[in-house]
Design a protein around this motif. Structure first.
Motif, short mmCIF file in Angstrom:
data_model
loop_
_atom_site.label_atom_id
_atom_site.label_comp_id
_atom_site.label_asym_id
_atom_site.label_seq_id
_atom_site.Cartn_x
_atom_site.Cartn_y
_atom_site.Cartn_z
N GLY A 195 0.73 -1.18 -0.04
CA GLY A 195 -0.01 -0.11 0.00
C GLY A 195 0.80 1.15 0.11
N THR A 196 2.25 1.27 -0.03
CA THR A 196 3.02 2.21 0.13
C THR A 196 3.99 2.27 -1.05
OG1 THR A 196 3.07 2.57 2.25
CG2 THR A 196 5.13 3.43 1.33
N GLU A 197 3.90 3.09 -1.96
CA GLU A 197 4.69 3.19 -3.37
C GLU A 197 6.04 3.58 -2.64
OE1 GLU A 197 2.01 4.89 -6.85
OE2 GLU A 197 3.60 6.09 -6.02
N TYR A 198 6.95 3.34 -3.58
CA TYR A 198 8.60 3.69 -2.99
C TYR A 198 9.34 4.41 -4.45
CZ TYR A 198 10.67 -0.38 -5.41
OH TYR A 198 10.97 -1.45 -6.04
N ALA A 199 10.39 5.29 -3.85
CA ALA A 199 11.19 5.36 -5.14
C ALA A 199 12.67 5.40 -4.60
CB ALA A 199 10.86 6.92 -5.78
N VAL A 200 13.65 5.44 -5.20
CA VAL A 200 15.12 5.62 -4.63
C VAL A 200 15.70 6.58 -5.62
CG1 VAL A 200 17.07 3.94 -4.14
CG2 VAL A 200 14.91 3.06 -3.86
N VAL A 201 16.30 7.39 -4.76
CA VAL A 201 17.38 8.01 -5.40
C VAL A 201 18.51 8.00 -4.97
CG1 VAL A 201 15.67 10.20 -5.69
CG2 VAL A 201 16.65 9.98 -3.36
N ARG A 202 19.72 7.94 -6.08
CA ARG A 202 21.08 7.91 -5.56
C ARG A 202 21.74 8.96 -5.66
NH1 ARG A 202 21.83 2.13 -9.16
NH2 ARG A 202 20.58 0.67 -7.49
N TYR A 203 22.25 9.65 -4.63
CA TYR A 203 22.85 10.85 -4.56
C TYR A 203 24.32 10.60 -4.98
CZ TYR A 203 19.23 13.03 -1.55
OH TYR A 203 18.11 13.49 -1.22
N PHE A 204 24.97 11.63 -5.86
CA PHE A 204 26.23 11.54 -6.10
C PHE A 204 26.94 12.46 -5.09
CE2 PHE A 204 24.88 8.85 -9.45
CZ PHE A 204 26.14 8.41 -10.05
N SER A 205 28.17 13.26 -5.38
CA SER A 205 28.71 13.89 -4.14
C SER A 205 28.17 15.21 -4.03
CB SER A 205 30.31 14.13 -4.63
OG SER A 205 30.77 12.79 -4.90
N VAL A 206 27.41 15.48 -2.93
CA VAL A 206 26.64 16.62 -2.48
C VAL A 206 27.78 17.66 -1.82
CG1 VAL A 206 24.69 17.45 -1.07
CG2 VAL A 206 24.71 15.17 -1.87
N TYR A 207 27.43 18.87 -2.35
CA TYR A 207 28.03 19.91 -1.55
C TYR A 207 27.33 21.09 -1.68
CZ TYR A 207 29.00 22.23 -6.22
OH TYR A 207 28.76 22.75 -7.29
N GLY A 208 27.93 22.09 -0.98
CA GLY A 208 27.45 23.32 -1.08
C GLY A 208 27.06 24.11 0.50
N GLU A 209 27.07 25.27 0.45
CA GLU A 209 27.03 26.12 1.71
C GLU A 209 25.67 25.77 2.38
OE1 GLU A 209 24.52 28.10 -1.48
OE2 GLU A 209 26.57 27.46 -1.45
N PRO A 210 25.59 25.53 3.59
CA PRO A 210 26.47 25.80 4.49
C PRO A 210 27.16 24.60 5.14
CG PRO A 210 24.42 25.85 5.57
CD PRO A 210 24.17 25.48 4.24
N GLN A 211 27.68 23.95 4.25
CA GLN A 211 28.15 22.41 4.45
C GLN A 211 29.55 22.67 5.26
OE1 GLN A 211 29.72 20.11 1.22
NE2 GLN A 211 28.53 18.23 1.98
N ILE A 212 29.57 21.65 6.59
CA ILE A 212 30.73 21.79 7.26
C ILE A 212 31.10 20.32 7.53
CG2 ILE A 212 30.49 24.05 8.41
CD1 ILE A 212 29.22 22.57 10.64
N PRO A 213 32.60 19.87 7.76
CA PRO A 213 32.92 18.52 7.75
C PRO A 213 32.90 18.18 9.31
CG PRO A 213 34.78 20.13 7.67
CD PRO A 213 33.56 20.88 7.40
N LYS A 214 32.82 16.73 9.35
CA LYS A 214 32.87 16.30 10.66
C LYS A 214 34.32 15.75 10.82
CE LYS A 214 28.23 14.13 9.67
NZ LYS A 214 27.56 12.83 9.27
N PRO A 215 34.68 15.65 12.26
CA PRO A 215 35.84 15.30 12.47
C PRO A 215 36.35 13.74 11.75
CG PRO A 215 34.92 16.14 14.24
CD PRO A 215 33.84 15.94 13.26
N GLY A 216 37.60 13.62 11.29
CA GLY A 216 37.95 12.42 10.85
C GLY A 216 37.11 12.05 9.93
N SER A 217 36.81 12.88 8.90
CA SER A 217 36.12 12.25 7.96
C SER A 217 36.87 12.60 6.58
CB SER A 217 34.71 12.99 7.76
OG SER A 217 34.07 12.72 6.38
N HIS A 218 36.79 11.90 5.41
CA HIS A 218 37.40 12.38 4.36
C HIS A 218 36.35 12.80 3.19
CE1 HIS A 218 36.86 8.56 2.35
NE2 HIS A 218 37.22 7.71 3.31
#
Length: 361
Positions: A195-218
């Protein structure tokens, strides 16, 4: 498939806005709505007249990261909680028309270090959301997946690869493996019978303001490289910076995700969300460098699980979503760096106070 004609920015905005009118007064639950993508999506849905509820633990970023993203000021109802809490999820879905499931332990390096946390968040949590979506049917659930499910693509192919939705999938990281499982489980649990439709979106490399990194991430190379240059530290090019990414701006990501809720052809479908253009890490450093005279680059090892990269085939998103990305990398990087220079308080204190370079950039 024939490509859709290129739309001017004004025409594209009008087309998206008019199509999102279908969502006016709809009740939408966004899991993980406190992050960069989630908060941008929430703002877009609110502008379309939706009643939005956000379910988020609000602990993914140190200091004031979530405050920077601004979901608490969006006018959405904010429920601070865990997607593994079936009672909370069920209560929210019982009152919903649509769901966007974006909540995840969304960091390749962190998932590699702590696969136990990744399992609980990305597998157990997704299972709870799917169970409740089957128990309390909504019109459609959009699952946020990732281009990481493609891994390194087809073995033996030299140069940037184009990733097509129907190609074999071979994840090379714990994070990617969890996303691929979520795709399969969504297909198995939802659809006409539930009874619930679904759709899947595969994100590629997201960026943009105001993005900030997390410690220890690459991950998130645009902010990582920009922040290092802003601090007068060298921009670190893991593996020489030859990996390619399909960099897609968060504003474009939000549009595509919102449209995945409404487009009839998206029922039961999976699409890439990208620009269809490859950009190397080194190219991004070259775009950032002019803003910071004297900036330097150094070459560092490529982290485990960091894919060589590729870019999106966008034919299916043009056909099924009737959408294409509008913000090019040069414009997007310019917007990010200018935001960073104009917003000195956005500099993470933990990064500014580090005596050396971060473990991974």
């Amino acid at each position: 498939m024939p490509a859709l004609p290129h739309l001017t920015t004004a025409a594209a905005e009008e087309t998206v806005r008019s199509r999102l009118d279908k969502l006016r007064d709809a009740r939408v639950v966004v899991t993980g709505g406190g992050g960069l993508v989630g908060s941008r999506l929430v703002a877009l849905l609110r502008s379309a007249g939706c009643a939005v509820t956000v379910l988020d633990r609000m602990d993914a970023y140190p200091e004031s990261g979530h405050e920077t993203f601004g979901v608490a000021r969006s006018g959405a109802r904010l429920v601070v909680g865990d997607i593994r809490d079936a009672d909370t999820v069920g209560t929210l879905l019982r009152e919903a028309d649509f769901v966007v499931h974006a909540a995840a332990y969304a960091d390749v390096a962190a998932c590699t270090r702590r696969p136990d946390i990744a399992f609980r968040a990305n597998v157990e949590g997704t299972q709870v959301v799917l169970e409740q979506a089957a128990r309390f049917p909504v019109r459609r659930l959009v699952l946020v997946s990732s281009a990481s499910v493609y891994g390194n693509g087809v073995p033996g192919v030299e140069g940037p690869q184009v990733f097509r939705e129907d190609m074999p999938l071979d994840p090379v990281s714990v994070y990617a493996n969890g996303k691929l499982w979520a795709e399969h489980q969504t297909r198995l649990m939802l659809g006409a019978a539930s009874g619930t439709e679904y759709a899947v979106v595969r994100y590629f490399s997201v960026y943009g303001e105001p993005q900030i990194p997390k410690p220890g991430s690459h991950s998130w190379m645009v902010p990582w490289l920009s922040l290092q240059a802003r601090l007068g530290r060298p921009m670190r090019l893991n593996g020489g910076g030859n990996q390619v990414r399909d960099l897609v701006h968060v504003d474009d990501i939000a549009e595509a995700t919102a449209l995945a809720l409404t487009e009839e052809q998206m029922a039961g479908q999976t699409v890439n969300v990208g620009t269809g253009r490859p950009t190397s890490v080194r190219e991004v450093a070259d775009l950032i460098a002019p803003y910071f005279p004297g900036s330097r680059r150094i070459v560092t090892p490529r982290p485990d699980g960091d894919p060589l990269g590729g870019y999106a085939c966008v034919e299916r998103s043009r056909e099924l979503l009737r959408w294409q990305a509008r913000i090019g990398v040069r414009e997007g990087v310019d917007r990010y760096v200018r935001w960073l220079l104009e917003t000195p308080e956005a500099m993470p204190r933990w990064l500014a106070e580090e005596s050396g370079n971060p473990e991974e950039a």
